[in-house]
Design a protein around this motif. Sequence first.
Motif, mmCIF file in Angstrom:
data_model
loop_
_atom_site.group_PDB
_atom_site.id
_atom_site.type_symbol
_atom_site.label_atom_id
_atom_site.label_comp_id
_atom_site.label_asym_id
_atom_site.label_seq_id
_atom_site.Cartn_x
_atom_site.Cartn_y
_atom_site.Cartn_z
ATOM 1 N N HIS A 166 -4.751 16.019 -19.393
ATOM 2 C CA HIS A 166 -3.841 14.912 -19.096
ATOM 3 C C HIS A 166 -2.686 15.434 -18.248
ATOM 4 O O HIS A 166 -2.228 16.573 -18.440
ATOM 5 C CB HIS A 166 -3.264 14.301 -20.379
ATOM 6 C CG HIS A 166 -4.243 13.479 -21.157
ATOM 7 N ND1 HIS A 166 -4.490 12.150 -20.906
ATOM 8 C CD2 HIS A 166 -5.044 13.820 -22.192
ATOM 9 C CE1 HIS A 166 -5.393 11.698 -21.756
ATOM 10 N NE2 HIS A 166 -5.751 12.695 -22.547
ATOM 11 N N ALA A 167 -2.235 14.611 -17.326
ATOM 12 C CA ALA A 167 -1.007 14.897 -16.580
ATOM 13 C C ALA A 167 0.145 14.221 -17.299
ATOM 14 O O ALA A 167 0.117 13.007 -17.539
ATOM 15 C CB ALA A 167 -1.119 14.376 -15.145
ATOM 16 N N LEU A 168 1.150 14.993 -17.669
ATOM 17 C CA LEU A 168 2.304 14.480 -18.404
ATOM 18 C C LEU A 168 3.562 14.615 -17.563
ATOM 19 O O LEU A 168 3.677 15.503 -16.720
ATOM 20 C CB LEU A 168 2.489 15.253 -19.713
ATOM 21 C CG LEU A 168 1.328 15.245 -20.705
ATOM 22 C CD1 LEU A 168 1.661 16.167 -21.872
ATOM 23 C CD2 LEU A 168 1.049 13.833 -21.201
ATOM 24 N N SER A 169 4.517 13.738 -17.797
ATOM 25 C CA SER A 169 5.812 13.846 -17.149
ATOM 26 C C SER A 169 6.888 13.850 -18.212
ATOM 27 O O SER A 169 6.650 13.501 -19.371
ATOM 28 C CB SER A 169 6.040 12.686 -16.173
ATOM 29 O OG SER A 169 6.045 11.451 -16.857
ATOM 30 N N SER A 170 8.104 14.236 -17.833
ATOM 31 C CA SER A 170 9.192 14.370 -18.804
ATOM 32 C C SER A 170 9.606 13.030 -19.382
ATOM 33 O O SER A 170 10.300 12.973 -20.393
ATOM 34 C CB SER A 170 10.404 15.048 -18.157
ATOM 35 O OG SER A 170 10.832 14.320 -17.025
ATOM 36 N N ASP A 171 9.182 11.910 -18.754
ATOM 37 C CA ASP A 171 9.462 10.610 -19.337
ATOM 38 C C ASP A 171 8.300 10.102 -20.190
ATOM 39 O O ASP A 171 8.282 8.970 -20.642
ATOM 40 C CB ASP A 171 9.782 9.584 -18.249
ATOM 41 C CG ASP A 171 8.651 9.444 -17.222
ATOM 42 O OD1 ASP A 171 7.632 10.142 -17.379
ATOM 43 O OD2 ASP A 171 8.819 8.653 -16.281
ATOM 44 N N ASP A 172 7.305 10.972 -20.403
ATOM 45 C CA ASP A 172 6.141 10.610 -21.198
ATOM 46 C C ASP A 172 6.476 10.797 -22.683
ATOM 47 O O ASP A 172 6.907 11.872 -23.094
ATOM 48 C CB ASP A 172 4.947 11.499 -20.819
ATOM 49 C CG ASP A 172 3.628 10.901 -21.269
ATOM 50 O OD1 ASP A 172 3.553 10.474 -22.427
ATOM 51 O OD2 ASP A 172 2.694 10.861 -20.459
ATOM 52 N N ARG A 173 6.269 9.761 -23.479
ATOM 53 C CA ARG A 173 6.596 9.825 -24.901
ATOM 54 C C ARG A 173 5.394 10.206 -25.766
ATOM 55 O O ARG A 173 5.453 10.119 -26.991
ATOM 56 C CB ARG A 173 7.148 8.475 -25.367
ATOM 57 C CG ARG A 173 8.420 8.059 -24.631
ATOM 58 C CD ARG A 173 8.967 6.755 -25.174
ATOM 59 N NE ARG A 173 10.195 6.380 -24.475
ATOM 60 C CZ ARG A 173 10.912 5.280 -24.747
ATOM 61 N NH1 ARG A 173 10.520 4.470 -25.698
ATOM 62 N NH2 ARG A 173 11.998 5.024 -24.063
ATOM 63 N N LYS A 174 4.317 10.629 -25.131
ATOM 64 C CA LYS A 174 3.106 10.944 -25.883
ATOM 65 C C LYS A 174 2.990 12.437 -26.176
ATOM 66 O O LYS A 174 1.939 12.899 -26.603
ATOM 67 C CB LYS A 174 1.881 10.479 -25.097
ATOM 68 C CG LYS A 174 1.855 8.972 -24.852
ATOM 69 C CD LYS A 174 0.646 8.568 -24.042
ATOM 70 C CE LYS A 174 0.639 7.069 -23.774
ATOM 71 N NZ LYS A 174 -0.527 6.662 -22.958
ATOM 72 N N ALA A 175 4.046 13.194 -25.947
ATOM 73 C CA ALA A 175 3.947 14.646 -26.108
ATOM 74 C C ALA A 175 3.984 15.071 -27.568
ATOM 75 O O ALA A 175 3.602 16.191 -27.895
ATOM 76 C CB ALA A 175 5.065 15.337 -25.339
ATOM 77 N N HIS A 176 4.464 14.209 -28.468
ATOM 78 C CA HIS A 176 4.486 14.558 -29.884
ATOM 79 C C HIS A 176 3.061 14.566 -30.436
ATOM 80 O O HIS A 176 2.234 13.728 -30.092
ATOM 81 C CB HIS A 176 5.342 13.558 -30.675
ATOM 82 C CG HIS A 176 6.792 13.651 -30.359
ATOM 83 N ND1 HIS A 176 7.598 14.648 -30.857
ATOM 84 C CD2 HIS A 176 7.580 12.883 -29.583
ATOM 85 C CE1 HIS A 176 8.834 14.483 -30.407
ATOM 86 N NE2 HIS A 176 8.858 13.413 -29.628
ATOM 87 N N GLY A 177 2.772 15.513 -31.304
ATOM 88 C CA GLY A 177 1.477 15.556 -31.963
ATOM 89 C C GLY A 177 0.372 16.189 -31.154
ATOM 90 O O GLY A 177 -0.785 16.184 -31.586
ATOM 91 N N LEU A 178 0.679 16.728 -29.978
ATOM 92 C CA LEU A 178 -0.336 17.381 -29.167
ATOM 93 C C LEU A 178 -0.582 18.809 -29.661
ATOM 94 O O LEU A 178 0.278 19.427 -30.287
ATOM 95 C CB LEU A 178 0.090 17.414 -27.702
ATOM 96 C CG LEU A 178 0.351 16.061 -27.037
ATOM 97 C CD1 LEU A 178 0.738 16.253 -25.579
ATOM 98 C CD2 LEU A 178 -0.862 15.153 -27.158
ATOM 99 N N SER A 179 -1.775 19.309 -29.356
ATOM 100 C CA SER A 179 -2.136 20.681 -29.731
ATOM 101 C C SER A 179 -2.717 21.371 -28.508
ATOM 102 O O SER A 179 -3.934 21.599 -28.421
ATOM 103 C CB SER A 179 -3.140 20.666 -30.883
ATOM 104 O OG SER A 179 -3.472 21.991 -31.268
ATOM 105 N N PRO A 180 -1.879 21.723 -27.543
ATOM 106 C CA PRO A 180 -2.392 22.235 -26.264
ATOM 107 C C PRO A 180 -3.002 23.629 -26.373
ATOM 108 O O PRO A 180 -2.487 24.500 -27.062
ATOM 109 C CB PRO A 180 -1.147 22.259 -25.376
ATOM 110 C CG PRO A 180 -0.004 22.364 -26.322
ATOM 111 C CD PRO A 180 -0.419 21.613 -27.552
#
Length: 540
Positions: A166-180
Amino acid sequence: MGRRGPKAGPLKTADTPREIGAHCFLWERPGLSRAARVIIFVESLPITSGMHAGRRFRLRPWQKKIVKALYRTRGGRRVVRKALLTLPRKNGKTALAAALALAHLIGPEAEQRGQVYSAAADRGQASIIFAEMEAVIGAVPEFAARCNVQRFRKAIEDDVTGSVYHALSSDDRKAHGLSPSFVVYDELAQARTRHLFDNLDTGAGARREPLMVVISTQSSDHHHVMSELVEYGRKVLDGVIEDETFLPIIYAAPPDADPWSEEVWRACNPALGDFRSLEEMRQFAAQAKRIPAKETVFRALYLNQPVEVDGRFIAQADWEACRGEVDPEALRGRPCWAGLDLGSTTDLTALVLYFPEDGGAVLPFFWVPAENLDEREDDDRVPYRTWASQGLIETTPGRAIDRRAIAMRLAEVASRFDLKGVAYDRWRIEDLKVILADEGIELPLTPWGQGFKDMAPAVDLLEAGILQRQIAHGGHPVLTWCASNVVIETDPAGGRKISKSRSREKVDGTVALTMAMGLHARAEVPAAPPAWLERGLLAV
């Protein structure tokens, strides 16, 4: 190119990469090191744009050195967990970042149900690496057959390993709960907050061999997370800190380097004269010599120096040259002048003492309300809580500044030092005057206008004091932050004042210092004698 959308059917499926088509995956040959596998994989990828489109990647020696250091192993496991690669623009970082992301998604570093992310300050920047990965996948039939590319979501799924990108940006609120399992953060220096970085950094604990790679130019903000990484990296390189899990690779011109030397250019631009145009750099440098605003851009983006590019009043190098040690105990009883800049009830308030007879020593005090410090850190992007714990800033209970706390500090200052005068902004002063009167605190208060009349000569004094190294601020981080934010407004007559409306962030500490220096200068200039005395007339 593979499937399109979550419900589309695959063009072709396979149980293992080796069963896809007749292509021989050379990086799967036995006996290769992990670094060698990654290098072979990257060099098997096609170039999809530009003058070399259609050819395959060819890693340069300096790039191979980076990959070898990044994928170094011990006991079969990769040593490095986090890497910093900071270098000037146009040195091929996007292509390298996309290639490494593909290596972890569908290449030799792929793992079952891995999570691969590219992160950036905004969605446009975050899409750049995705677009490069999408183009490569579309150009390789074996990759296209196994991948579900979802352009709208900026996501890619691999049917073979179950891994996702996934491409994420600093305004993306989906970063919680990820396991990269792998993260490449592109241009971290442009991120307004550190939330996305921290979420991705701390989310990798469930992985056996997680890896984060930050590829960015430097930040001019000392408190930015990018600056923290660079400082930490330099300590690792210097041997001050031992941390083999952190790989710092820093290409940047030293602060005192000649910016117009091509030797300096080559030292910090490893691709110069190769796929980074020397001619274009020469052309921009010629313009930068004549246009001061372009010089800062040249230093920041072409030499990777941490300098401001928006014409700030106080240059970082000049301010740092005035660091000088300040010992509050040695200043006890010494004459000083003060500036008091009262913020709003919820804003930063500053009191700065100036000791002209003691090497221009500067002693600042700051206050903020204790409530909502987390929101304040988000808005201002500085570590208020850390500053408070270190005693560099005082917090007052509640949501608003407690004026009584300021009054008590003023009384304590007057008892410790020979306080000659306190210049204050007339705005919001009446409540403080009432408290001072109620407490019986008498101070030499002097109103100080914030317009050109009072501030212009004081700004000149501040500038001269900094340029001539006639002040010593001790490197106080809150005051340094305020100084780095100053933007100057000029009237038609050439007078200057600090513009709070145009300055990016808080400047209260610098305003207070400016008033203190202006008040001292005013006190040192004797009043002109009356005309009748000059004529020799006596009153009877």
